[in-house]
Design an enzyme around this catalytic site. Sequence first.
Site, PDB file in Angstrom:
ATOM      1  N   TYR A  76       0.804  -1.442  -0.137  1.00 52.19           N
ATOM      2  CA  TYR A  76       0.143   0.121  -0.108  1.00 52.19           C
ATOM      3  C   TYR A  76       0.771   1.453  -0.020  1.00 52.19           C
ATOM      4  O   TYR A  76       0.685   2.011  -0.511  1.00 52.19           O
ATOM      5  CB  TYR A  76      -0.792  -0.103   1.105  1.00 52.19           C
ATOM      6  CG  TYR A  76      -2.196  -0.787   1.223  1.00 52.19           C
ATOM      7  CD1 TYR A  76      -2.941  -1.507   0.159  1.00 52.19           C
ATOM      8  CD2 TYR A  76      -2.393  -1.984   2.109  1.00 52.19           C
ATOM      9  CE1 TYR A  76      -3.585  -3.170   0.306  1.00 52.19           C
ATOM     10  CE2 TYR A  76      -2.553  -3.172   2.430  1.00 52.19           C
ATOM     11  CZ  TYR A  76      -3.670  -3.357   1.502  1.00 52.19           C
ATOM     12  OH  TYR A  76      -3.963  -4.368   1.910  1.00 52.19           O
ATOM     13  N   GLU A 106      -9.183 -10.730   8.946  1.00 52.01           N
ATOM     14  CA  GLU A 106      -8.716 -10.960   7.212  1.00 52.01           C
ATOM     15  C   GLU A 106      -9.821 -11.537   6.448  1.00 52.01           C
ATOM     16  O   GLU A 106     -10.093 -11.014   5.349  1.00 52.01           O
ATOM     17  CB  GLU A 106      -7.976 -12.772   7.190  1.00 52.01           C
ATOM     18  CG  GLU A 106      -7.303 -12.243   8.822  1.00 52.01           C
ATOM     19  CD  GLU A 106      -5.763 -12.388   7.922  1.00 52.01           C
ATOM     20  OE1 GLU A 106      -5.603 -12.905   6.866  1.00 52.01           O
ATOM     21  OE2 GLU A 106      -4.823 -12.438   8.135  1.00 52.01           O
ATOM     22  N   GLU A 127      -4.846 -13.159   1.774  1.00 45.17           N
ATOM     23  CA  GLU A 127      -6.143 -12.999   3.327  1.00 45.17           C
ATOM     24  C   GLU A 127      -6.905 -14.680   3.142  1.00 45.17           C
ATOM     25  O   GLU A 127      -7.215 -14.488   4.284  1.00 45.17           O
ATOM     26  CB  GLU A 127      -6.356 -12.076   3.242  1.00 45.17           C
ATOM     27  CG  GLU A 127      -5.768 -11.127   3.361  1.00 45.17           C
ATOM     28  CD  GLU A 127      -4.538 -10.110   4.190  1.00 45.17           C
ATOM     29  OE1 GLU A 127      -4.179 -11.375   5.202  1.00 45.17           O
ATOM     30  OE2 GLU A 127      -4.002  -9.124   3.918  1.00 45.17           O
TER      31      GLU A 127
END
Length: 366
Positions: free
Chosen positions: A125, A201, A235
């Site tokens: 990110y 998650e 995830e």
Amino acid sequence: MAMNKKSLDIAIGSLHFNPVSAFSGANWNGTDDTFTQQFYEQNLSQFWRPEDVSLQSDLLVWKVLPDTVKHAYALNLLILTFLDTYQGDIGMPVVSRSIADEFHQRKAVINWMAAMENAVHAKSYSNIFMTFLSTQEIDELFAWGKQNRNLQNIMTLIVGQYEKLDQMNYMKKYNPSQVDFSDEQFKETQWKAMVASVFLETWLFYSGFYYPLYFYGQGKMMQAGEIINLILRDEAIHGLYVGKLAIEIYQSFSKEKQEVLNDWMMDFMKKLYKEQEELAETVYDPVDLTHDVKVFVRYNCNKALMNLGFDPVYEHEEVNPVVLNGLNTETKTMDYFSMKGNGYQKMKSVALDDDDFVFNKPKINQ
Ligand SMILES: [Fe+2]
Ligand SMILES: [Fe+2]
């Protein structure tokens, strides 16, 4: 200074050897259970690095996006950053430490996942921010995260469960004479931390994933979308794995205790949902997508509950097909020189589907 034989004997003699609490090694010749080594293989085969995906071609698209769109996009990635940071810094490590010493393979799998959260996911990110935003804009974004009430409340709810387990881990390990809780109470706290982990998650991430997927499903911001796809592929197995461990613990409780824990989970879920709703309004109202995002939030909440062995609570609703298109994590056909899709493989691996994770999963009645 070199140790002579006599001083070595004295040094060893001063240690108190206790065979009951003796250190043991991870013996990969055997198995901890029927599924951990499969998750080990899958985790390692889908390893990737943030720098595997070049973001340069997205920059041309980014430059012509309206400011409101840019802002919503950046806020989502910032929210994801906060969640991934704490999942790596405390969530996964605490769950790993709570697992009994003899399960070295389980610990190894969770420690691997822990490393991915911050060192790869959060870093990715930041790479997106560094490509699209100025340092001042990045600093303002992180400052927004520190003062946004809903995001902070979500962090407090999730990290609060991790911290409770953290305290118990340390008490058990380093201060056993002061332990004021039973083994059963420890397991309850351990299970609650795993619920928090699976909620994060398999559920909470997805309101942030929605917007990049919304673009990706329309063929825009493809490189950032590739990163999101790589992250959500990770995830997906993190949520499944911790969910399996949580189910194992839950089944060890009496029916009465299970009911109490079920009530706790529903209450915890409602608190998170309220914060999620308000956060979605803040982020998505300016781009008119809040209604769709809330559908997606409920859709993923159901998935998280199923990972934990429970039935879904929300009615089935149609998720925006553009986002489902972006969510399709099947290996994509693309030009290797312009982008590195999630078909990129460091090692030999095969694409996952849901059936790969059906291990005669017992259904827990609510
Ligand atoms: Fe992550
Ligand atoms: Fe994760």
